[in-house]
Design a protein around this motif. Structure first.
Motif, PDB file in Angstrom:
ATOM      1  N   THR A  73       6.488  -3.617  -7.176  1.00  0.00           N
ATOM      2  CA  THR A  73       5.150  -3.222  -6.734  1.00  0.00           C
ATOM      3  C   THR A  73       4.482  -4.346  -5.958  1.00  0.00           C
ATOM      4  O   THR A  73       3.712  -4.096  -5.017  1.00  0.00           O
ATOM      5  N   GLN A 118       1.381   4.811  -8.401  1.00  0.00           N
ATOM      6  CA  GLN A 118       2.112   5.220  -9.597  1.00  0.00           C
ATOM      7  C   GLN A 118       1.270   6.086 -10.527  1.00  0.00           C
ATOM      8  O   GLN A 118       1.743   7.104 -11.024  1.00  0.00           O
ATOM      9  N   ASP A 199       5.041   4.108  -4.699  1.00  0.00           N
ATOM     10  CA  ASP A 199       5.189   3.210  -5.853  1.00  0.00           C
ATOM     11  C   ASP A 199       5.384   4.024  -7.135  1.00  0.00           C
ATOM     12  O   ASP A 199       4.414   4.448  -7.762  1.00  0.00           O
ATOM     13  N   GLU A 200       6.633   4.262  -7.490  1.00  0.00           N
ATOM     14  CA  GLU A 200       6.987   5.035  -8.684  1.00  0.00           C
ATOM     15  C   GLU A 200       6.134   6.306  -8.794  1.00  0.00           C
ATOM     16  O   GLU A 200       5.438   6.520  -9.793  1.00  0.00           O
TER      17      GLU A 200
END
Length: 436
Positions: A73, A118, A199-200
């Motif tokens: 990240t 995320q 991001d995820e």
């Protein structure tokens, strides 16, 4: 400074239409060159990313994988200019976008690089309606001709991510996690970016919703010619969506290769350990799977320092000269590396025999207690009221191996007899005092 010189030095005030072309004829959209990212100062400084180098080509999905805290990240946030670089530089279309850049270039970078976060709950403004959340970028960059055009763009994007126009008047807390992630995706895609840092984006979602969001990402990529920097820790998901994969461990990029190349030839031990941890759908095989654990102390970098080296097949591995030679020999054999081992359940290894927990005969007898041996509070209450019958019942429970029920009855009966004994003694004392 002329425009040509600006582009050569990577200090242009505007982004070119296309990025540089590498020796294989691919357009390099994003490039990290010797990037260091540090948090804190002096003795408290922590180097989160160390000498990161990789390229992302236009139209591909480049996945960055590693365990929590490895720096994934941190790199993603550096690409969108949130985290500053302590060393090296990040180039977009051959133009440096890290550090201090002109305001006009900064706005172009924001416009062209969007991020899907995320946590879909924390990344949305709870006080704003979905209409405003999706429209905010359009307002800031005035990417609409008039109000009708803005409404058309927002409604079209909401439909594309699988939501309805009536959802625009609602607030984020009124939606499920999957719906909130779709709102975050709509907010990014309405800007029509070239690069999306994801991001995820599926880690906080249910398994059934994950496939829907992944298919949505692939759909946008095909329709809008998008490029993704996909950050994740689940390699099974990464294999499905990625063209190339970069593996990061404690700030070091340890391996970069095409998706199938990486899964067939996981040369770095850390990559090997990540692949071995992928769950197997068959419960019996998963039970007998032998996990490979990575230990960083296995490397001796005291004298021979490591670096990221291409060993052929567009496959980069992090290691010193001795390790790189070993990796090259393994790859030259062209025999896929076996990264998942299934142990024979009929064979007891030395490790399994030494780790087996043993019990005494009494413990074994206790562990084999029947299902309804709960030692319920009701047994104690009934035993308190009827202590004599409870003592008889306790002996029956004991003979049938209901040990918890036995102890409950015995305990309640003892308390009942004690209380009765105290009451009898109290009245006997009063009677004695009355006679005297």
């Amino acid at each position: 400074m002329s425009k040509l010189n600006q582009e050569k030095t990577g200090r242009a005030s505007r982004l070119p239409e296309h990025g540089p072309i590498d020796e294989n004829g691919k357009e390099i959209l994003l490039s990290l060159k010797n990037v260091d990212i540090t948090f804190g100062k002096g003795e408290n400084a922590v180097k989160a990313v160390k000498n990161a180098n990789f390229n992302i080509y236009k139209g591909e999905t480049f996945s960055l994988v590693g365990e929590s805290g490895s720096g994934k990240t941190t790199i993603g946030r550096a690409v969108i200019r949130v985290n500053p670089c302590a060393g090296g530089e990040i180039q977009y279309k051959g133009v440096r976008i890290s550090g201090k850049i002109p305001h006009s270039l900064d706005r172009e970078v924001i416009r062209n690089i969007q991020m899907v976060f995320q946590d879909p709950a924390a990344s949305l403004n709870e006080r704003a309606t979905v209409d405003y959340i999706v429209s905010e970028g359009l307002y800031n960059f005035h990417l609409y001709e008039n109000e009708a055009d803005r409404v058309r763009k927002v409604e079209s994007m909401i439909n594309e991510v699988g939501l309805l126009p009536e959802h625009l008047t609602r607030y984020p807390h009124e939606f499920s996690g999957g719906q909130r992630q779709r709102i975050g995706l709509a907010r990014a895609m309405v800007m029509e970016p070239e690069l999306v840092v994801a991001d995820e984006p599926i880690s906080a979602l249910d398994v059934s919703i994950r496939a829907q969001v992944l298919n949505l990402l692939k759909k946008f990529q095909q329709e809008k010619d998008l490029t993704y920097l996909f950050i994740a820790h689940d390699l099974s998901i990464v294999r499905f969506i990625s063209d190339r994969i970069g593996v990061i461990y404690k700030g070091d990029i340890v391996e970069v290769a095409e998706a199938e190349e990486l899964f067939n030839f996981p040369l770095h031990p850390y990559t090997h350990s990540l692949i071995s941890a992928i769950p197997i759908p068959d419960p019996q095989l998963e039970k007998n799977k032998v996990l490979y654990t990575y230990d960083a102390s296995m490397h001796d970098y005291s004298v021979d320092k490591p670096e990221l080296v291409c060993i052929g097949h567009d496959h980069y591995v992090f290691g010193n000269k001795k390790e790189i030679e070993a990796y090259k020999k393994t790859r030259e054999k062209d025999i896929p590396v076996k990264s998942i081992t299934i142990a024979d359940p009929n064979t007891k290894t030395q490790t399994q025999s030494t780790n087996t927990l043993t019990h005494t005969a009494a413990e074994e007898e206790f562990l084999q207690a029947p299902l309804h041996d709960t030692g319920s509070l009701w047994y104690q209450i009934i035993a308190f009221i009827l202590p004599i019958l409870a003592l008889i019942g306790a002996q029956i429970f004991k003979s049938k191996h209901y040990y918890r029920n036995y102890h409950a009855c015995k305990r309640g009966a003892i308390y009942g007899l004690i209380v009765r004994g105290v009451i009898v003694a109290f009245f006997a004392l009063l009677l004695l005092l009355a006679v005297i």
